[in-house]
Write a protein that holds these residues in place. Structure first.
Motif, PDB file in Angstrom:
ATOM      1  N   ARG A   1       0.113  13.282  -2.670  1.00 28.60           N
ATOM      2  CA  ARG A   1       1.190  13.288  -1.688  1.00 28.60           C
ATOM      3  C   ARG A   1       2.481  12.675  -2.223  1.00 28.60           C
ATOM      4  NH1 ARG A   1      -3.474  13.689   0.786  1.00 28.60           N
ATOM      5  NH2 ARG A   1      -3.641  14.537   2.912  1.00 28.60           N
ATOM      6  N   SER A   2       2.394  12.100  -3.408  1.00 31.28           N
ATOM      7  CA  SER A   2       3.557  11.448  -3.995  1.00 31.28           C
ATOM      8  C   SER A   2       3.494  11.580  -5.504  1.00 31.28           C
ATOM      9  CB  SER A   2       3.584   9.963  -3.615  1.00 31.28           C
ATOM     10  OG  SER A   2       4.535   9.256  -4.380  1.00 31.28           O
ATOM     11  N   ALA A   3       4.677  11.676  -6.107  1.00 33.87           N
ATOM     12  CA  ALA A   3       4.749  11.712  -7.570  1.00 33.87           C
ATOM     13  C   ALA A   3       5.195  10.362  -8.116  1.00 33.87           C
ATOM     14  CB  ALA A   3       5.714  12.802  -8.015  1.00 33.87           C
ATOM     15  N   ALA A   4       5.081   9.318  -7.300  1.00 39.83           N
ATOM     16  CA  ALA A   4       5.480   7.978  -7.730  1.00 39.83           C
ATOM     17  C   ALA A   4       4.673   7.550  -8.948  1.00 39.83           C
ATOM     18  CB  ALA A   4       5.290   6.984  -6.592  1.00 39.83           C
ATOM     19  N   ALA A   5       5.323   6.844  -9.862  1.00 36.52           N
ATOM     20  CA  ALA A   5       4.647   6.365 -11.068  1.00 36.52           C
ATOM     21  C   ALA A   5       3.873   5.099 -10.738  1.00 36.52           C
ATOM     22  CB  ALA A   5       5.673   6.093 -12.168  1.00 36.52           C
ATOM     23  N   VAL A   6       2.623   5.268 -10.329  1.00 34.45           N
ATOM     24  CA  VAL A   6       1.774   4.145  -9.930  1.00 34.45           C
ATOM     25  C   VAL A   6       1.065   3.518 -11.132  1.00 34.45           C
ATOM     26  CG1 VAL A   6      -0.219   3.484  -8.540  1.00 34.45           C
ATOM     27  CG2 VAL A   6       1.457   5.098  -7.630  1.00 34.45           C
ATOM     28  N   LEU A   7       0.684   4.333 -12.091  1.00 34.41           N
ATOM     29  CA  LEU A   7      -0.069   3.865 -13.247  1.00 34.41           C
ATOM     30  C   LEU A   7       0.833   3.767 -14.465  1.00 34.41           C
ATOM     31  CD1 LEU A   7      -3.274   6.066 -12.802  1.00 34.41           C
ATOM     32  CD2 LEU A   7      -2.883   3.732 -11.982  1.00 34.41           C
ATOM     33  N   PRO A   8       0.531   2.871 -15.402  1.00 35.89           N
ATOM     34  CA  PRO A   8      -0.564   1.894 -15.373  1.00 35.89           C
ATOM     35  C   PRO A   8      -0.249   0.703 -14.460  1.00 35.89           C
ATOM     36  CG  PRO A   8       0.727   1.589 -17.348  1.00 35.89           C
ATOM     37  CD  PRO A   8       1.304   2.798 -16.658  1.00 35.89           C
ATOM     38  N   VAL A   9      -1.290   0.068 -13.964  1.00 34.48           N
ATOM     39  CA  VAL A   9      -1.091  -1.092 -13.091  1.00 34.48           C
ATOM     40  C   VAL A   9      -1.071  -2.398 -13.878  1.00 34.48           C
ATOM     41  CG1 VAL A   9      -2.032   0.029 -11.041  1.00 34.48           C
ATOM     42  CG2 VAL A   9      -3.565  -1.257 -12.561  1.00 34.48           C
TER      43      VAL A   9
ATOM     44  N   ALA B   1      -7.540  -0.689  -8.912  1.00 35.11           N
ATOM     45  CA  ALA B   1      -6.930   0.005  -7.777  1.00 35.11           C
ATOM     46  C   ALA B   1      -6.297  -0.988  -6.814  1.00 35.11           C
ATOM     47  CB  ALA B   1      -7.978   0.850  -7.055  1.00 35.11           C
ATOM     48  N   ARG B   2      -6.887  -2.185  -6.687  1.00 31.90           N
ATOM     49  CA  ARG B   2      -6.350  -3.187  -5.766  1.00 31.90           C
ATOM     50  C   ARG B   2      -5.061  -3.824  -6.281  1.00 31.90           C
ATOM     51  NH1 ARG B   2     -11.589  -5.313  -5.682  1.00 31.90           N
ATOM     52  NH2 ARG B   2     -10.852  -7.358  -6.375  1.00 31.90           N
ATOM     53  N   VAL B   3      -4.782  -3.682  -7.562  1.00 36.81           N
ATOM     54  CA  VAL B   3      -3.555  -4.262  -8.103  1.00 36.81           C
ATOM     55  C   VAL B   3      -2.335  -3.495  -7.608  1.00 36.81           C
ATOM     56  CG1 VAL B   3      -2.277  -4.776 -10.229  1.00 36.81           C
ATOM     57  CG2 VAL B   3      -4.754  -5.135 -10.138  1.00 36.81           C
ATOM     58  N   ALA B   4      -2.464  -2.182  -7.469  1.00 37.95           N
ATOM     59  CA  ALA B   4      -1.340  -1.351  -7.054  1.00 37.95           C
ATOM     60  C   ALA B   4      -1.031  -1.546  -5.576  1.00 37.95           C
ATOM     61  CB  ALA B   4      -1.671   0.119  -7.322  1.00 37.95           C
ATOM     62  N   ASP B   5       0.207  -1.216  -5.193  1.00 36.75           N
ATOM     63  CA  ASP B   5       0.544  -1.179  -3.776  1.00 36.75           C
ATOM     64  C   ASP B   5      -0.381  -0.163  -3.112  1.00 36.75           C
ATOM     65  OD1 ASP B   5       2.737  -1.589  -1.504  1.00 36.75           O
ATOM     66  OD2 ASP B   5       2.255   0.554  -1.638  1.00 36.75           O
ATOM     67  N   PRO B   6      -1.045  -0.518  -2.016  1.00 39.89           N
ATOM     68  CA  PRO B   6      -2.056   0.379  -1.461  1.00 39.89           C
ATOM     69  C   PRO B   6      -1.511   1.731  -1.003  1.00 39.89           C
ATOM     70  CG  PRO B   6      -1.675  -1.491   0.002  1.00 39.89           C
ATOM     71  CD  PRO B   6      -0.998  -1.799  -1.284  1.00 39.89           C
ATOM     72  N   VAL B   7      -0.353   1.741  -0.354  1.00 39.62           N
ATOM     73  CA  VAL B   7       0.211   3.017   0.103  1.00 39.62           C
ATOM     74  C   VAL B   7       0.613   3.878  -1.081  1.00 39.62           C
ATOM     75  CG1 VAL B   7       2.100   4.099   1.370  1.00 39.62           C
ATOM     76  CG2 VAL B   7       0.946   2.096   2.325  1.00 39.62           C
ATOM     77  N   ASP B   8       1.305   3.286  -2.055  1.00 36.40           N
ATOM     78  CA  ASP B   8       1.707   4.047  -3.241  1.00 36.40           C
ATOM     79  C   ASP B   8       0.492   4.626  -3.961  1.00 36.40           C
ATOM     80  OD1 ASP B   8       4.335   3.462  -2.719  1.00 36.40           O
ATOM     81  OD2 ASP B   8       4.490   1.880  -4.243  1.00 36.40           O
ATOM     82  N   PHE B   9      -0.561   3.812  -4.084  1.00 37.11           N
ATOM     83  CA  PHE B   9      -1.748   4.269  -4.802  1.00 37.11           C
ATOM     84  C   PHE B   9      -2.426   5.414  -4.059  1.00 37.11           C
ATOM     85  CE2 PHE B   9      -6.257   4.282  -5.782  1.00 37.11           C
ATOM     86  CZ  PHE B   9      -6.239   4.297  -7.166  1.00 37.11           C
ATOM     87  N   ILE B  10      -2.609   5.261  -2.747  1.00 35.51           N
ATOM     88  CA  ILE B  10      -3.289   6.296  -1.959  1.00 35.51           C
ATOM     89  C   ILE B  10      -2.507   7.605  -1.989  1.00 35.51           C
ATOM     90  CG2 ILE B  10      -3.953   6.969   0.388  1.00 35.51           C
ATOM     91  CD1 ILE B  10      -4.610   3.963   0.854  1.00 35.51           C
ATOM     92  N   GLU B  11      -1.191   7.525  -1.820  1.00 35.04           N
ATOM     93  CA  GLU B  11      -0.402   8.748  -1.789  1.00 35.04           C
ATOM     94  C   GLU B  11      -0.360   9.431  -3.153  1.00 35.04           C
ATOM     95  OE1 GLU B  11       3.330   8.309   0.228  1.00 35.04           O
ATOM     96  OE2 GLU B  11       2.232   8.448   2.125  1.00 35.04           O
ATOM     97  N   ALA B  12      -0.306   8.648  -4.228  1.00 34.09           N
ATOM     98  CA  ALA B  12      -0.333   9.256  -5.557  1.00 34.09           C
ATOM     99  C   ALA B  12      -1.703   9.849  -5.858  1.00 34.09           C
ATOM    100  CB  ALA B  12       0.041   8.214  -6.611  1.00 34.09           C
ATOM    101  N   ALA B  13      -2.764   9.128  -5.492  1.00 36.29           N
ATOM    102  CA  ALA B  13      -4.124   9.593  -5.774  1.00 36.29           C
ATOM    103  C   ALA B  13      -4.484  10.847  -5.000  1.00 36.29           C
ATOM    104  CB  ALA B  13      -5.128   8.479  -5.453  1.00 36.29           C
ATOM    105  N   THR B  14      -3.830  11.054  -3.851  1.00 39.19           N
ATOM    106  CA  THR B  14      -4.130  12.227  -3.027  1.00 39.19           C
ATOM    107  C   THR B  14      -3.085  13.326  -3.182  1.00 39.19           C
ATOM    108  OG1 THR B  14      -3.007  11.199  -1.125  1.00 39.19           O
ATOM    109  CG2 THR B  14      -5.404  10.898  -1.310  1.00 39.19           C
TER     110      THR B  14
END
Length: 202
Positions: free
Chosen positions: A192-200, A177-190
């Motif tokens: 709030r965003s459809a950004a392609a965060v994974l895989p990291v 989880a720390r590898v990803a950009d923190p804002v992108d990760f939090i918003e995708a995980a909650t």
């Protein structure tokens, strides 16, 4: 300081012990069974993850003064996985698959002995790194634990067996989880965003 004071080293030793125990129980057919990693058998998976004692003993000679350039495992993983990084350029390389007994000994005897030999090096000590300039001993340990845990899941998918230790799973989840950009990760995980965060990592 000793390895008992460093939770990552303790978890790494525990995870290596699990690899050794599982390997000792594998049949000849299971050692050659394909894994979900294309082109890798169980034996090649063991060879990829198995600790190499010479790499650990070389760390003592690589100790540097001053602040390291990379201080945690997430920093190493970001560097490895950036475009053109080693995770892409060396992704298809397969380690030479030694005999099963040799691989089991690396996890059960040689690797732990080499790790114990570095017990007096605190996690924050800087060491030279051939690709990243300098990193902490602790950062290398974090990546080793992540690799051992992720690939243990690959092993379990191929031959079955109990899950990795809860502590290793918790640590690996947090590190990735720390590898990803923190804002992108939090918003995708909650949601709030459809950004392609994974895989990291690759």
């Amino acid at each position: 300081m000793n390895s008992q004071d460093d939770p990552v080293r303790a978890l790494l030793a525990e995870t290596w012990a699990s690899w050794a125990e599982r390997g000792a129980a594998l049949t000849a057919e299971e050692w050659e069974r394909s894994t979900r990693l294309p082109g890798w058998s169980v034996r090649e998976l063991y060879a990829h993850v198995a600790p190499v004692p010479e790499m650990f003993s070389g760390l003592r000679a690589a100790v540097l003064d001053g602040r390291p350039e990379v201080v945690d495992g997430a920093g190493i993983l970001r560097a490895y996985n950036r475009p053109g990084g080693i995770a892409h350029t060396a992704a298809d390389q397969v380690a030479e698959a030694a005999e099963p007994a040799v691989l089991v000994a690396r996890f059960g005897v040689e690797g732990p002995a080499a790790l114990d030999g570095l017990a007096d090096l605190p996690p924050g000590v800087a060491v030279a790194h051939p690709l990243l300039g300098s990193v902490t001993v602790g950062a290398l340990g974090e990546v080793a634990l992540m690799e051992a845990t992720v690939h243990l899941l690959d092993l379990i998918a191929a031959v079955g067996g109990p899950p990795p230790a809860e502590g290793a799973l918790d640590f690996t989840r947090a590190l990735l989880a720390r590898v990803a950009d923190p804002v992108d990760f939090i918003e995708a995980a909650t949601g709030r965003s459809a950004a392609a965060v994974l895989p990291v990592i690759r």
